[in-house]
Scaffold this active site. Structure first.
Site, mmCIF file in Angstrom:
data_model
loop_
_atom_site.group_PDB
_atom_site.id
_atom_site.type_symbol
_atom_site.label_atom_id
_atom_site.label_comp_id
_atom_site.label_asym_id
_atom_site.label_seq_id
_atom_site.Cartn_x
_atom_site.Cartn_y
_atom_site.Cartn_z
ATOM 1 C CG HIS A 222 -4.101 7.146 38.828
ATOM 2 N ND1 HIS A 222 -3.690 7.556 40.066
ATOM 3 C CD2 HIS A 222 -4.552 5.866 38.984
ATOM 4 C CE1 HIS A 222 -3.887 6.589 40.948
ATOM 5 N NE2 HIS A 222 -4.391 5.543 40.310
ATOM 6 C CB CYS A 238 -4.377 2.270 39.610
ATOM 7 S SG CYS A 238 -6.128 2.135 39.202
#
Length: 443
Positions: A222, A238
Site C-alpha cells: 500500500h 505491510c
C-alpha cells in the site's frame, strides 16, 4: 542534555542505523500500518558524464542481464536532507544513508556531493510478477515486456516482520478505509494514542490512496501518509511505497499477480566484463545467520568467476561485505574501487525544488506556535526542525537563534487546541517539552 542522549532509550527497539539514535527515533515516529505518470521527472538530467539522462525506476532488461542502472551523484543545497534527495531520486532512506555514511542526513551542507546508488543487482528469483527483497528494502516488478520496474519500500519492523515466501495480489482497492487490527489498537492504547475502529480514506489513513491485499492474511502492499519512512523498517508487516510509486504499481499489476518475498543481503552478477557484489547488512531477524550468508555469497562469486575464467580479489570481497553500503562494486583483480566509482559517477542536476520536499509557511505575530528549547546547539536545532518537517503529517518548524541560544519554533497553528495537540505529539514522539506561544493579540 544533548538530544542524542535523550533518545538513547529508543535505540534498543529500533533498527540499527549508521546515524544512531536520530534515525532510530525517526523510525519509531514513522511507524504505521500493516501508464507511467510522475509529477517529478522519471529520468534525471545529467550535467556531466557519459550520458544525458539517468533512469531511476524503469529499465530495459536483456536476456540474462543481472544488474540495471548506474551510480550517480548530485550536489545538495542548504536545508536539503538525505530524505528529500532519496525520495526525488527514487531511493529509500537506508539506500542513501548507507551509501553516504559520512554525511549528516538531517543537516546537509550547501554544495555537498551526495552519491545516488540508483544501480541495482537483481534478486535471485523468477522474473515474474513482483519480487520483494527485504534485505535492501526494494521491490522489483517484471511486466511482460522485457523491463523491470523498481521501487524502494518500507517493511515490517523487528517483531512485526514482513513474511517470506510466495503469495499473490488478491485484490486492488483505491481510496481504502483501514480497519485497525486489535494488535495495533493495543499498541496505541499503551502509547496513550487510541485509534478508532476504522480510519476512512484521507490524509490520516496510513494506507495512503492505494492498497493491494496479499494472500498472506493481514498483509498488504500500500501507499503511506508518512512517505519519509520508505526505506526503513517501520510498518506492522505491510509493504509501503511512496504515494507516487504505489500509484504506478497499482496501475500496472492485476489481481493474481504473483508476489515473491525474499531476504538476500548479498547479491552478485556479471555486467559486461566485470563481476559485481552488492552488500547489505542482514535484517535483525537474520543477523545470526550472517556468517553463513557471507559464505554463500563467496561461493556464488567463485562459481560466477569460474564461468568466465576470471580471478576474484578476495580482499576486496571482504571489504565490500564489511562495508555493506548497497553500492554494486567490482570484485575482480584490477577492477575500480569505491573511490574510483564515486569519481566516475554521473553528476545529475538538482532541480529547483525536490519532489515532495516540505515547505515551511511564514510565522507571524498573529499565529499560534510552540517553542522547543534546551537544545545543545545549532546542529541539534537544525536536525530537530528537519525531522519535524518530515513527519506525517508535517509539523512545520524552523531553527531560531535568540541571545546566542538555538531553539526550534513550530507553527503556524490555527488555534489553542491545535497547538496543544502539536505540543503533545512532540512530547510523545521526541520526549521534549514544547511551550505554547499565544498570538501577540492574545498575550
Amino acid at each position: 542534555m544533548a538530544l542524542s542522549v535523550k533518545f538513547e532509550h529508543y535505540a534498543a527497539t529500533a533498527a540499527v542505523s549508521p546515524h544512531g539514535c536520530w534515525a532510530a527515533l525517526f523510525l519509531l515516529v514513522l511507524s504505521g500500518c500493516q501508464s507511467w505518470t510522475f509529477t517529478r521527472d522519471s529520468e534525471l538530467l545529467v550535467s556531466s558524464g557519459k550520458a544525458e539522462t539517468v533512469e531511476t525506476h524503469a529499465f530495459a532488461l536483456a536476456e540474462g542481464q543481472g544488474m540495471v542502472g548506474t551510480l550517480a551523484a548530485v550536489d545538495s543545497q542548504r536545508d536539503d536532507t538525505l530524505s528529500d534527495l532519496a525520495r526525488h531520486f527514487g531511493l529509500g532512506f537506508t539506500d542513501i544513508t548507507i551509501a553516504n555514511p559520512g554525511l549528516e542526513p538531517w543537516a546537509l551542507a550547501d554544495n555537498q556531493p551526495v552519491l545516488l546508488p540508483v544501480q541495482f543487482i537483481l534478486p535471485e528469483a523468477p522474473r515474474k510478477g513482483v519480487v520483494l527483497n527485504l534485505a535492501n528494502m526494494r521491490m522489483f516488478y517484471y511486466p511482460r515486456d522485457q523491463r523491470v520496474l523498481t521501487f524502494p519500500v518500507g517493511i515490517g519492523r523487528d517483531g512485526w516482520n514482513t513474511p517470506l515466501g510466495l503469495t499473490k495480489i488478491v485484490a486492488k482497492k483505491a481510496n481504502p478505509a483501514w480497519t485497525v487490527p486489535q494488535s495495533i489498537h493495543r499498541e496505541h492504547r499503551l502509547l496513550g494514542d487510541p485509534l478508532p475502529k476504522v480510519i476512512p480514506s484521507g490524509p490520516d489513513n496510513p494506507l495512503g490512496n492505494y492498497a493491494m491485499p496479499l494472500g498472506f492474511t493481514g498483509y498488504l502492499i500500500h501507499g503511506t501518509n508518512k512517505p519519509y519512512g520508505i526505506g526503513m523498517q517501520v510498518s506492522h508487516g505491510c509493504v509501503q511505497l511512496y504515494p507516487e510509486d504505489v500509484e504506478v504499481l497499482f496501475g500496472q499489476v492485476s489481481v493474481g499477480t504473483p508476489v515473491r518475498i525474499v531476504h538476500q543481503p548479498y547479491l552478485a552478477a556479471w555486467d559486461r566484463d566485470m563481476l559485481y557484489l552488492e552488500a547489505h547488512g542482514p535484517l535483525e531477524k537474520w543477523r545470526g545467520q550472517d556468517k553463513k550468508l557471507q559464505a554463500d555469497a563467496r561461493a556464488r562469486l567463485k562459481k560466477l568467476a569460474e564461468e568466465k575464467n576470471a580471478v576474484v580479489d578476495w580482499v576486496r570481497v571482504d571489504a565490500v561485505l564489511n562495508r555493506a553500503d548497497g553500492i554494486p562494486t567490482p570484485v575482480l583483480l584490477d577492477g575500480p574501487d569505491l573511490v574510483a566509482l564515486a569519481a566516475d559517477a554521473l553528476k545529475v542536476r538538482r532541480p529547483e525544488r525536490l519532489y515532495g520536499q516540505p515547505e515551511v509557511g511564514e510565522l507571524t505575530d498573529g499565529d499560534w506556535s510552540v517553542v522547543i528549547g534546551s537544545l545543545e546547539g545549532e546542529m541539534d536545532a537544525q536536525k530537530l526542525a528537519a525531522m519535524l518537517n518530515h513527519l506525517g503529517p508535517q509539523i512545520p518548524a524552523r531553527k531560531v537563534e535568540k541571545d546566542g541560544v538555538f531553539q526550534v519554533v513550530a507553527g503556524p497553528f490555527k488555534s489553542a487546541k491545535e497547538t496543544r495537540i502539536m505540543a503533545k505529539r512532540i512530547k510523545s514522539s521526541f520526549d521534549l517539552e514544547a511551550t505554547p506561544i499565544k498570538p501577540l493579540a492574545n498575550r
